[in-house]
Design an enzyme around this catalytic site. Structure first.
Site, mmCIF file in Angstrom:
data_model
loop_
_atom_site.group_PDB
_atom_site.id
_atom_site.type_symbol
_atom_site.label_atom_id
_atom_site.label_comp_id
_atom_site.label_asym_id
_atom_site.label_seq_id
_atom_site.Cartn_x
_atom_site.Cartn_y
_atom_site.Cartn_z
ATOM 1 N N ASP A 43 0.819 -1.218 0.000
ATOM 2 C CA ASP A 43 0.000 0.000 0.000
ATOM 3 C C ASP A 43 0.852 1.267 0.000
ATOM 4 O OD1 ASP A 43 -2.597 1.086 -0.091
ATOM 5 O OD2 ASP A 43 -2.598 1.493 2.051
ATOM 6 N N SER A 64 -7.179 5.181 -0.106
ATOM 7 C CA SER A 64 -7.365 3.971 -0.905
ATOM 8 C C SER A 64 -8.846 3.612 -0.962
ATOM 9 C CB SER A 64 -6.580 2.805 -0.296
ATOM 10 O OG SER A 64 -5.210 3.111 -0.187
ATOM 11 N N GLN A 111 -4.621 -0.768 -7.746
ATOM 12 C CA GLN A 111 -5.391 -0.008 -6.763
ATOM 13 C C GLN A 111 -6.020 1.214 -7.416
ATOM 14 O OE1 GLN A 111 -3.666 2.705 -3.460
ATOM 15 N NE2 GLN A 111 -4.127 0.801 -2.374
#
Length: 291
Positions: free
Chosen positions: A204, A228, A278
């Site tokens: 991440d 996110s 993502q």
């Protein structure tokens, strides 16, 4: 004093409340809310803990629904969706204050031989030939927004070496791709499940930020809000998170206050060990949009 790497391993080690129910602690790493990588790593740890067959996680698909509270633990409820002949699926809901803040599905497979190919690793300098990011002088740190001070004032469990460093305080406009070497700051045990959870945590970092490159903005700026929205992770080949890995990132699109980014993770030998994707929220205050 406990090392940041040891603290992370403790963070990913969940308390088992019932057969399919786990509790994980939250940790403040300088972000306003729970870091998305923490929830990814803990959810994968919970899913892995319910496996009764020797099957390894090969993919994880997740959605972030609500911001997590760093002051309170998170409960992970695992649904043993299917155990088939070769594959197993687990669905995990992360719950805080009685509400689901995140959910994911993880798929597991028994080891099996088959056809193989992969993209080649980009030709980049070795991590030993790259300098760590310099520390920001205290007098300059004091002038930055509180969220940035909190983020920069903490020593994290991973070491990063950027192939093409960018000034995040005064970001230039540049094409949406980057390469970053990273590794856990201390050696850890050999359990593959631990290394997969560690990579889920680390995946991440830097991913969504790649989508800001063409616009000359960064998370460090007070008028920029980022979060996110979802996250996908595929494990291709064995690896160690405490050895150098190359994260090769690009962003094919940004639109509608959302940016998309993709990543390929290679080990030092050039083997493609994992892939990520993502989409995230990127909002810039209208009165301060860079020209």
């Amino acid at each position: 004093m406990t090392s940041p790497a040891s603290e992370l391993i403790e963070l990913l080690s969940l308390e088992r409340l019932e057969d399919n129910l786990f509790r994980g602690q939250s940790r403040d790493i300088g972000t306003k809310y729970v870091f998305g990588g923490q929830v990814l790593g803990q959810a994968l740890s919970a899913a892995q803990a319910t496996m009764t067959e020797p099957r390894a996680a090969h993919s994880l698909h997740a959605y972030f629904l609500r911001a997590g509270d760093i002051e309170h633990p998170i409960v992970y409820d695992v649904d043993r969706t299917r155990d088939g002949g070769s594959f197993s699926v687990r669905r995990v809901s992360a719950i805080q204050h009685g509400k689901v803040i995140f959910f994911c599905a993880a798929s597991f497979q028994e080891a099996e031989a088959g056809a193989e190919h992969q993209l080649s690793m980009p030709e980049v300098p070795r991590p030993e030939d790259l300098e760590p990011a310099p520390a920001i002088p205290p007098e300059k740190l004091a002038l930055l927004p509180t969220k940035v001070q909190r983020w920069l004032d903490r020593q994290g469990p991973f070491e990063f070496r950027h192939v093409y460093p960018r000034d995040e305080l005064h970001p230039p406009k540049r094409p949406p791709y980057q390469q970053v070497w990273f590794r856990l700051s201390s050696p850890v045990g050999d359990a593959p499940e631990l290394h997969r959870a560690l990579l889920a945590y680390a995946s991440d970092f830097h991913l969504l930020g790649t989508a800001t490159f063409p616009h000359g903005i960064s998370y460090y700026q007070p008028n920029v809000a980022m979060a996110s929205l979802d996250h996908a992770l595929w494990f291709h080949r064995p690896f160690r998170a405490d050895e150098w890995l190359l994260y090769s990132l690009d962003s094919p699109s940004a639109q509608g206050a959302r940016g998309m980014a993709r990543g390929l993770v290679f080990d030092r030998a050039g083997r493609l060990v994992a892939s990520t994707a993502q989409e995230g929220l990127i909002r810039v205050a209208p009165s301060q949009v860079p020209a």
